[in-house]
Motif scaffolding. Structure first.
Motif, short mmCIF file in Angstrom:
data_model
loop_
_atom_site.label_atom_id
_atom_site.label_comp_id
_atom_site.label_asym_id
_atom_site.label_seq_id
_atom_site.Cartn_x
_atom_site.Cartn_y
_atom_site.Cartn_z
N THR A 14 0.92 -1.27 0.08
CA THR A 14 -0.08 0.10 0.02
C THR A 14 0.91 1.42 -0.09
OG1 THR A 14 -0.06 0.13 2.48
CG2 THR A 14 -1.89 -1.25 1.27
N LEU A 15 0.38 2.33 -0.24
CA LEU A 15 1.01 3.72 -0.34
C LEU A 15 1.23 4.06 1.10
CD1 LEU A 15 2.01 6.13 -1.80
CD2 LEU A 15 -0.20 6.97 -1.60
N GLU A 16 0.69 3.72 2.09
CA GLU A 16 0.81 3.91 3.38
C GLU A 16 2.05 2.88 3.81
OE1 GLU A 16 -1.03 3.97 7.99
OE2 GLU A 16 -2.26 3.20 6.20
N GLY A 17 2.16 1.79 3.22
CA GLY A 17 3.20 0.91 3.63
C GLY A 17 4.43 1.57 2.91
N VAL A 18 4.44 2.21 1.78
CA VAL A 18 5.76 2.41 1.20
C VAL A 18 6.40 3.62 1.95
CG1 VAL A 18 6.44 3.90 -0.87
CG2 VAL A 18 4.98 1.79 -1.06
N LEU A 19 5.03 4.57 2.35
CA LEU A 19 5.57 5.89 3.03
C LEU A 19 6.29 5.57 4.48
CD1 LEU A 19 5.79 8.82 3.20
CD2 LEU A 19 3.22 8.64 3.92
N VAL A 20 5.42 4.36 5.16
CA VAL A 20 6.23 4.15 6.49
C VAL A 20 7.52 3.43 6.50
CG1 VAL A 20 5.56 2.51 8.55
CG2 VAL A 20 3.73 3.78 7.56
N LYS A 21 7.79 2.65 5.61
CA LYS A 21 8.97 1.95 5.43
C LYS A 21 10.10 2.80 4.98
CE LYS A 21 10.93 -2.21 3.93
NZ LYS A 21 10.89 -3.47 3.05
N LEU A 22 9.87 3.97 4.23
CA LEU A 22 10.66 5.05 3.93
C LEU A 22 10.90 5.90 5.09
CD1 LEU A 22 9.55 6.13 0.40
CD2 LEU A 22 11.70 4.93 1.01
N VAL A 23 10.01 6.19 5.68
CA VAL A 23 10.17 7.01 6.78
C VAL A 23 11.10 6.40 7.88
CG1 VAL A 23 9.06 8.43 8.85
CG2 VAL A 23 8.08 8.47 6.56
N GLU A 24 10.70 4.91 8.13
CA GLU A 24 11.59 4.29 9.07
C GLU A 24 13.24 4.10 8.59
OE1 GLU A 24 9.70 0.34 9.31
OE2 GLU A 24 8.24 1.18 10.68
N HIS A 25 13.30 4.30 7.12
CA HIS A 25 14.68 3.92 6.93
C HIS A 25 15.24 5.16 6.61
CE1 HIS A 25 17.61 1.98 4.34
NE2 HIS A 25 17.68 3.00 3.62
N TYR A 26 14.79 6.28 6.23
CA TYR A 26 15.35 7.63 6.12
C TYR A 26 15.11 8.66 6.97
CZ TYR A 26 16.54 6.17 1.20
OH TYR A 26 17.15 5.45 0.11
N GLY A 27 13.88 8.54 7.72
CA GLY A 27 13.49 9.77 8.46
C GLY A 27 12.91 10.75 7.89
N LYS A 47 -0.04 10.78 8.00
CA LYS A 47 -1.51 11.02 7.54
C LYS A 47 -1.55 12.00 6.52
CE LYS A 47 -6.29 12.14 9.23
NZ LYS A 47 -7.08 12.35 10.34
N SER A 48 -0.97 13.39 6.90
CA SER A 48 -1.07 14.30 5.96
C SER A 48 -0.26 14.09 4.58
CB SER A 48 -0.13 15.56 6.89
OG SER A 48 0.94 15.48 6.90
N SER A 49 0.89 13.30 4.74
CA SER A 49 1.45 12.92 3.55
C SER A 49 0.67 12.13 2.68
CB SER A 49 3.04 12.30 3.88
OG SER A 49 3.72 13.15 4.70
N THR A 56 -1.62 13.87 -5.76
CA THR A 56 -0.58 14.55 -6.59
C THR A 56 0.29 13.55 -7.07
OG1 THR A 56 -0.41 16.09 -4.68
CG2 THR A 56 0.94 16.07 -6.20
N PRO A 57 -0.25 13.05 -8.35
CA PRO A 57 0.55 11.78 -9.06
C PRO A 57 1.86 12.05 -8.98
CG PRO A 57 -1.58 12.53 -10.09
CD PRO A 57 -1.15 13.55 -8.86
N TRP A 58 2.54 13.14 -9.52
CA TRP A 58 3.78 13.22 -9.73
C TRP A 58 4.74 13.02 -8.42
CZ3 TRP A 58 6.53 16.88 -6.72
CH2 TRP A 58 5.86 17.87 -6.24
N ALA A 59 3.99 13.48 -7.28
CA ALA A 59 4.65 13.52 -5.98
C ALA A 59 4.66 11.84 -5.63
CB ALA A 59 4.21 14.07 -5.04
N ARG A 60 3.59 11.13 -5.72
CA ARG A 60 3.49 9.78 -5.48
C ARG A 60 4.42 8.93 -6.45
NH1 ARG A 60 -2.05 6.30 -4.92
NH2 ARG A 60 -0.96 4.26 -4.83
N GLU A 61 4.66 9.28 -7.58
CA GLU A 61 5.46 8.59 -8.42
C GLU A 61 7.05 8.78 -7.92
OE1 GLU A 61 5.00 10.06 -12.46
OE2 GLU A 61 3.19 9.33 -12.61
N GLN A 62 7.18 10.00 -7.28
CA GLN A 62 8.91 10.02 -7.16
C GLN A 62 8.91 9.22 -5.76
OE1 GLN A 62 10.12 14.18 -6.44
NE2 GLN A 62 9.50 14.52 -8.43
N VAL A 63 7.92 8.97 -4.79
CA VAL A 63 7.83 8.36 -3.35
C VAL A 63 7.87 6.69 -3.85
CG1 VAL A 63 6.55 7.42 -1.39
CG2 VAL A 63 6.98 9.94 -2.01
N GLU A 64 7.44 6.30 -4.86
CA GLU A 64 7.24 5.03 -5.27
C GLU A 64 8.71 4.61 -5.92
OE1 GLU A 64 3.64 4.74 -7.73
OE2 GLU A 64 2.46 4.32 -5.81
#
Length: 73
Positions: A14-27, A47-49, A56-64
């Motif tokens: 999930t997008l949430e899973g992607v974001l949480v793992k990146l935050v855990e890894h990078y801060g 939540k806000s992210s 915002t598709p371009w931002a989501r693509e960068q995160v993914e």
């Protein structure tokens, strides 16, 4: 399941899973340096992210893309 999905490193994540793992890894600070979006810089929260990234598709693509580059090697 198609073979394309089996080879997709984001399949089943999930997008949430992607974001949480990146935050855990990078801060949040390092994430904001790598992807320059305000929701990572000012008072960041999952939540806000998520709200911003879903709208915002371009931002989501960068995160993914960062997730794939970081964890799918």
């Amino acid at each position: 399941m198609s073979s394309m999905q089996q080879n997709n490193p984001l399949h089943g994540v999930t997008l949430e899973g992607v974001l949480v793992k990146l935050v855990e890894h990078y801060g949040w600070d390092e994430l904001a340096k790598r992807i320059s979006i305000n929701c990572f810089k000012k008072d960041p929260s999952v939540k806000s992210s998520l709200k911003f990234l879903r709208a915002t598709p371009w931002a989501r693509e960068q995160v993914e893309a960062l997730y794939v580059a970081t964890f799918a090697s």
